[in-house]
Design a protein around this motif. Structure first.
Motif, PDB file in Angstrom:
ATOM      1  N   SER A   3       0.825  -1.202   0.000  1.00  0.00           N
ATOM      2  CA  SER A   3       0.000   0.000   0.000  1.00  0.00           C
ATOM      3  C   SER A   3       0.855   1.245   0.000  1.00  0.00           C
ATOM      4  O   SER A   3       1.937   1.279   0.561  1.00  0.00           O
ATOM      5  N   ASP A   4       0.346   2.299  -0.625  1.00  0.00           N
ATOM      6  CA  ASP A   4       1.044   3.576  -0.640  1.00  0.00           C
ATOM      7  C   ASP A   4       0.710   4.432   0.573  1.00  0.00           C
ATOM      8  O   ASP A   4       1.223   5.528   0.730  1.00  0.00           O
ATOM      9  N   SER A 306      -2.266   5.909  -6.928  1.00  0.00           N
ATOM     10  CA  SER A 306      -1.111   5.028  -6.818  1.00  0.00           C
ATOM     11  C   SER A 306      -0.080   5.349  -7.887  1.00  0.00           C
ATOM     12  O   SER A 306      -0.371   6.021  -8.895  1.00  0.00           O
TER      13      SER A 306
END
Length: 458
Positions: A3-4, A306
């Motif tokens: 995940s960012d 993203s």
């Protein structure tokens, strides 16, 4: 896929910096970590924040770069605490700062534990001057000595220590033992023996019992240096026990409940590996660890986009611009190339020929621009505003993708640390756009130190 998101996991305990600084039982905060991770800035920012929240604070730095003095608006720090001006004292707090002068600290020890004649003999001794200025471990030992002096003085509510920059973890904890072992070791005791015997008997003892050893030492060290060492040892004889006693006392002080260690690290693999070693070593030494300060963490106000989606959008824009560039406008079917109204006539009127620019008056052909047009003609064929906007948007999307990749890498590195040490509270300090060089910058760092992720929309 990682995940960012850059906020701490819910399972990771949060380091409550303000609660730590506000607790009246917290009397010493030690900032430690590898070099270049922001220990000095963190220590100074904690000092400013604690002072403006009502504590009477002194910050002790051992960093030779003197950045602390610059950021606090002090022309020069020395071995005496100096009050920092410009700090908001409305809550009743004060901020003082000082930089360790290890030779001066050593001199103060000598002057405080020897009579005037013996102190002068020690201070003027060449071996002592070399030892006090650069002996291995002296800086770290003197940092411990100065910390003990400040705490014994009981003038400040809170002492914040910026530990020496070192690649070897927690050298300042080992230094008292190393220096104490040196001063109490067999080598020093051998050199002390003649002084203890005294006079000619001492010299006879030295010459007969240790002639081989002293002959070797004279060759290795030089006869004059050996005599300087012996003179130093004789003068320091009564002080050796004091070094170990004070070192042991300061060591116990660091283990006491009123002390809190903060490990400072950058969100990089090597720095966090070093931080993990610090955490393990502090646990082994039974030192009270308050938590980890993860410094210079990058963030984004558009974390929902993203890196993959940003790159895909940038590629789509680039492809669209390429299609628009290669789409030639249709030729004018009504125009006759051979007539005055056709392209041939336009080329003649504008001094253009197929092979270049023609000077109608001089009949000479000139060179064309790289794009096949004169500067004036090239200006008429510049990229349309819409294409320029598309290029800018594509570039920004790629920059955002790079930022999100950095965020993801920092997140993975941090998560590896928290997985290994889930019990360690962590606070993240967002990176500032520029260097910290004044009190305003230190306040900004302090705000980030105490900021909860839920307090911001970033």
């Amino acid at each position: 896929m990682t995940s960012d998101n850059t906020t701490l996991d819910a399972s990771a305990p949060r380091l409550e910096v303000d609660a730590l600084l506000d607790d009246p039982h917290t009397r010493i905060v030690v900032c430690c970590g590898s070099g270049g991770v922001g220990k000095t800035t963190t220590a100074a920012a904690l000092g400013v924040r604690a002072a403006e929240r009502g504590r009477k604070v002194v910050v002790l730095t051992i960093d030779p770069a003197r950045r602390l003095a610059q950021s606090m608006g002090i022309s020069e720090l020395d071995n005496v605490p100096r009050q920092v001006k410009g700090v908001d004292e409305s809550a009743g707090g004060e901020l003082h700062a000082m930089m360790l002068d290890m030779k001066r600290t050593f001199d103060e020890i000598v002057e405080g534990h020897a009579d005037a004649d013996r102190a002068r003999a020690i201070l003027e001794n060449p071996f002592y001057q070399s030892l006090s200025a650069g002996f291995a471990g002296t800086q770290e030992y003197m940092a411990m000595e100065k910390l003990g002096q400040l705490r014994a003085n009981d003038e400040w509510d809170l002492i914040i220590v910026d530990t020496p920059p070192s690649r070897s973890a927690l050298d300042f904890l080992d230094a008292p033992k190393r220096l104490g072992s040196f001063l109490d070791g067999k080598f020093i005791r051998v050199l002390m023996a003649p002084a203890k015997v005294g006079g000619r008997a001492g010299m006879k003892f030295l010459n007969v019992g240790m002639s081989m050893m002293t002959g070797t030492l004279s060759k290795l060290m030089g006869g004059q240096l050996l005599r300087d060492v012996q003179t130093f040892v004789a003068a320091m004889d009564t002080m050796f026990g004091g070094f170990r006693t004070r070192a042991d006392a300061t060591y116990r002080l660091l283990q006491a409940p009123g002390t809190a260690f903060l490990v400072v690290a950058a969100p990089e693999r090597d720095a966090l590996r070093e931080a993990a070693y610090f955490v393990e070593r502090l646990a082994a030494e039974q030192m009270p660890l308050a938590g980890l300060v993860l410094n210079r963490v990058h963030g984004s106000g558009a974390a929902q986009l993203s890196a993959e989606r940003a790159l895909a959008a940038a590629e789509a824009l680039t492809d669209r611009m390429a299609e628009d560039t290669h789409a030639d406008p249709p030729a004018d079917a009504d125009a006759d190339p051979g007539t005055a109204n056709g392209p041939a006539a336009d080329r003649t009127e504008n001094n253009l020929e197929a092979h270049g620019i023609v000077d109608l008056d001089g009949g000479k052909a000139g060179s064309r621009t790289a794009g096949g047009l004169s500067p004036a003609a090239a200006a008429e064929h510049t990229t349309p505003t819409s294409a320029s906007a598309a290029q800018l948007a594509a570039g920004l999307l790629r920059l955002h993708a790079e930022r999100m990749q950095v965020l993801a890498r920092e997140r993975r590195t941090r998560d590896r640390f928290t997985a290994l040490h889930p019990e360690v509270p962590v606070t993240e300090v967002a990176a500032l756009p520029g260097d910290v060089h004044d009190l305003a910058g230190l306040r900004a760092i302090g705000d980030r130190l105490a900021l909860n992720p839920t307090d911001t929309d970033d």
